[in-house]
Scaffold this motif. Sequence first.
Motif, short mmCIF file in Angstrom:
data_model
loop_
_atom_site.label_atom_id
_atom_site.label_comp_id
_atom_site.label_asym_id
_atom_site.label_seq_id
_atom_site.Cartn_x
_atom_site.Cartn_y
_atom_site.Cartn_z
N ARG A 23 -18.88 1.43 3.46
CA ARG A 23 -18.62 0.72 4.66
C ARG A 23 -18.94 1.60 5.88
O ARG A 23 -18.83 2.57 5.76
CB ARG A 23 -17.10 0.54 4.86
N THR A 61 -14.39 -2.69 7.89
CA THR A 61 -14.49 -3.91 6.91
C THR A 61 -15.71 -4.12 6.41
O THR A 61 -15.78 -4.93 5.54
CB THR A 61 -13.76 -5.20 7.38
N GLY A 62 -16.75 -3.23 6.81
CA GLY A 62 -18.11 -3.63 5.86
C GLY A 62 -19.18 -3.32 6.95
O GLY A 62 -19.22 -2.47 8.07
#
Length: 217
Positions: free
Chosen positions: A147, A151-152
Amino acid sequence: MTLKLYAHPFSSYCQKVLIALYENTTPFEYLTLDDARNGVELEALWPIKKFPVLVDAGRTIMEASVIIEHLGLHHPGPVRLIPEDPRAAIEVRLMDRFFDNYIATPMQKIVLDRIRPEQDRDPYGVAEARAMLDKAYAWLDRTLADREWATGAAFSLADCAAAPSLFYADWAHPIGEAFSRVRGYRRRLLARPSFARAVDEARPYRPYFPLGAPDRD
């Protein structure tokens, strides 16, 4: 009607909201709590006197995460901090709670203990807080394996929470070299213009950091 934010530049939770506002260049009136009159107004709005507090068209919104949710609903901008997809939104909210509960909370335990009179300090509680931070750093280091942000690929509410939490946590209980992903993530957060602005606004208050602010960042 202009948004009004009661906040202090050196507060981690205030910085969390400031990042959200700066990400979307949302106009607002910054009512800093250095001014005693703003403190009186804040107490009238929210007797518990925790900040930040947002006032929007006469409505008072408390708690940093809730304020950011409110901004996303009523004052959306190009940077969507909470995804439309409910499954992705749950992950963002989970990481937001992780940073508040397992990074910010033990960090504040260490910092606030230093403010107490020496005879009232809690060394056992501080040791527990340091142990919690080490566990949280280790978990986060594994979680960040693939990541860029919390969250990404997209910057979100979770990163608004992460930035000030990790910033001050590293001052209170340094992030070990073994946690290279966490250290790299913290550097990316510091390079983000919205957080860099919040950090710069807080620089004059560094001498007040109870543990002594390090000569970096």
